[in-house]
Design an enzyme around this catalytic site. Structure first.
Site, short mmCIF file in Angstrom:
data_model
loop_
_atom_site.label_atom_id
_atom_site.label_comp_id
_atom_site.label_asym_id
_atom_site.label_seq_id
_atom_site.Cartn_x
_atom_site.Cartn_y
_atom_site.Cartn_z
NE ARG A 1 -3.20 0.21 3.11
CZ ARG A 1 -2.59 0.55 4.27
NH1 ARG A 1 -1.98 1.71 4.38
NH2 ARG A 1 -2.62 -0.27 5.29
CE LYS B 1 -11.63 9.85 -18.61
NZ LYS B 1 -11.80 11.13 -17.97
CG ASP C 1 -8.32 17.87 -15.01
OD1 ASP C 1 -7.63 17.20 -15.82
OD2 ASP C 1 -9.37 17.44 -14.50
CE1 TYR D 1 -14.98 14.05 -15.95
CE2 TYR D 1 -14.03 14.08 -13.76
CZ TYR D 1 -14.66 13.40 -14.78
OH TYR D 1 -14.94 12.07 -14.63
C1 LIG Z 1 -12.03 11.51 -16.65
C2 LIG Z 1 -11.54 12.78 -16.11
C3 LIG Z 1 -11.18 12.90 -14.77
C4 LIG Z 1 -11.36 11.77 -13.76
O1 LIG Z 1 -10.59 10.66 -14.07
P1 LIG Z 1 -10.99 9.14 -13.70
O2 LIG Z 1 -9.75 8.40 -14.08
O3 LIG Z 1 -12.20 8.78 -14.49
O4 LIG Z 1 -11.26 9.10 -12.24
C5 LIG Z 1 -10.69 14.12 -14.33
N1 LIG Z 1 -10.59 15.17 -15.15
C6 LIG Z 1 -10.93 15.11 -16.44
C7 LIG Z 1 -10.81 16.31 -17.31
C8 LIG Z 1 -11.43 13.91 -16.97
O5 LIG Z 1 -11.80 13.85 -18.25
#
Ligand SMILES: *Cc1c(COP(=O)(O)O)cnc(C)c1O
Length: 385
Positions: A57, A206, A181, A109
């Site tokens: 962990r 993504k 982000d 987001y």
């Molecule tokens: C998908 C996404 C997230 C969150 O990511 P997860 O891996 O689905 O938890 C955060 N910010 C943006 C812009 C996203 O597209």
């Protein structure tokens, strides 16, 4: 200088991002596995020294390979998490400690906004701001207590480009840490830490991993104290990445430059095609949005990535019909995978995008195939009026 792996860049110059992504985490000792295998053991041998990652962990060699690759891409320390949201939560908890408010983009987001609301009792009050309203943001940063600035560019799903350098200057002047982000662009196309951000957040789910088969997230930072805080939240909160996921993410990252180059070129071609289509009323992509084109080119010199969105003439039913009529593009959420996918974004409760907006993630299929598929799908819409 050369070694047996081939010619190196000029002596002293560090390898390119592409080369780093291919080699990060690889080992070259005699008889060693070159590729870091997924280490499944939950216990790691140690002499019991305090702080040692002897329980999985707290640390795992497979994460280390992924963190090396991600860190090299942004010239930073990377801390990986079980998802982008787990990374966001650790970052919000670490940064809002002792601060009063968390400024977030009102069109950013969706789940970041919901998470900030849920964390309010444990942290700072979320305040939703328009990222293009710099005087408004400056006012918020300087009044009513200490703030954290949470920026996003390009935004998901409207692909709006914010001036990160200006936002970074405002944040630094106000003593507020800025987070970006960076999920849509990835660290390959955009380097927020060079624009005043203290942390760059990326959902590896993504484009970064890129094959729609792993959920993971990461924070990149050059602030050693913040990196330590994030690791503590990860170890204590337990939002850790599984070794198989880390291994898949490392594998995906090796081809990130190739994928992004192809996807950016195809997305630009698709966006231009959509902009000229009579059944499309608006197209959102940094490469076709005149007002921010110069800014986008300066911030993302290598391209704008796979994600775009557009609005279809007629009621929401028309957009649903388009999504359903595709034969190649998969009707699905998420983005950045090798396969093109799209969805009507307004099907999610709480989404602020227009009800006829379709978000399209351009995959690795040739652009001509995608345009043919899109034309057929748009032909499914009855003419407006
Ligand atoms: C998908 C996404 C997230 C969150 O990511 P997860 O891996 O689905 O938890 C955060 N910010 C943006 C812009 C996203 O597209």
């Amino acid at each position: 200088m050369t070694d047996h792996h081939g010619p190196r860049a000029a002596e002293g110059a560090s390898p390119s991002a592409e080369a780093t992504l291919v080699h990060a985490g690889r080992r070259r000792g005699l008889g060693e596995a070159v590729v870091q295998p997924p280490v499944l053991s939950t216990i790691l041998g140690s002499a019991g020294e305090p702080g040692a990652a002897d329980y999985a962990r707290a640390g795992n060699p497979t994460w280390a390979a992924l963190e090396e690759a991600l860190g090299a891409l942004e010239g930073a320390t990377a801390v990986v998490f079980s998802s982008g949201q787990a990374a966001s939560m650790a970052l919000m908890l670490a940064l809002t400690n002792g601060r009063d408010k968390l400024l977030l983009p009102s069109d950013g987001y969706y789940n970041a906004r919901v998470l900030a609301e849920r964390l309010r009792p444990h942290g700072a009050a979320p305040v939703f701001v328009d990222q293009s309203d710099l005087p408004g943001i400056e006012h918020e940063l300087r009044s009513g207590g200490a703030a954290v600035l949470w920026a996003e560019s390009p935004t998901n799903p409207l692909l709006r480009v914010a001036d990160l350098t200006r936002l970074g200057q405002l944040a630094v002047a106000a003593g507020a840490p800025m987070v970006v982000d960076n999920t849509v662009a990835t660290g390959l196309l955009q380097r927020p830490l060079d624009m005043g951000a203290v942390a760059s957040l990326c959902s590896l789910t993504k484009s970064a991993s890129g094959h729609s088969d792993v959920i993971a997230g990461a924070v990149m930072t050059r602030d050693a104290e913040l990196a330590g805080e994030l690791r503590l939240w990860r170890t204590l909160g337990g939002g850790i990445l599984g070794p198989m996921e880390a291994w898949l993410a490392v594998r995906g990252l090796t081809t990130l430059p190739l994928r992004i180059e192809r996807q950016s070129a195809s997305a630009q071609a698709v966006a231009e095609h959509l902009a000229a289509h009579p059944k499309v009323t608006a197209v959102h992509y940094p490469g076709v949005h005149a007002a921010t084109l110069a800014l986008a080119r300066a911030q993302m010199p290598l391209g704008f990535g796979p994600l775009l969105s557009f609005e279809v003439a007629g009621p929401p039913g028309a957009a649903d019909a388009v999504v359903a009529a595709a034969r190649l593009i998969v009707p699905a959420t998420s983005f950045g995978g090798v396969d093109s996918s799209w969805e009507r974004r307004g099907r999610w409760a709480g989404e602020t995008a227009s009800s006829s907006l379709i978000r399209l993630s351009v995959g690795l299929e040739p652009a001509a195939d995608l345009i043919t598929d899109i034309n057929k799908a748009l032909a499914a819409v009855p003419p407006a009026g």
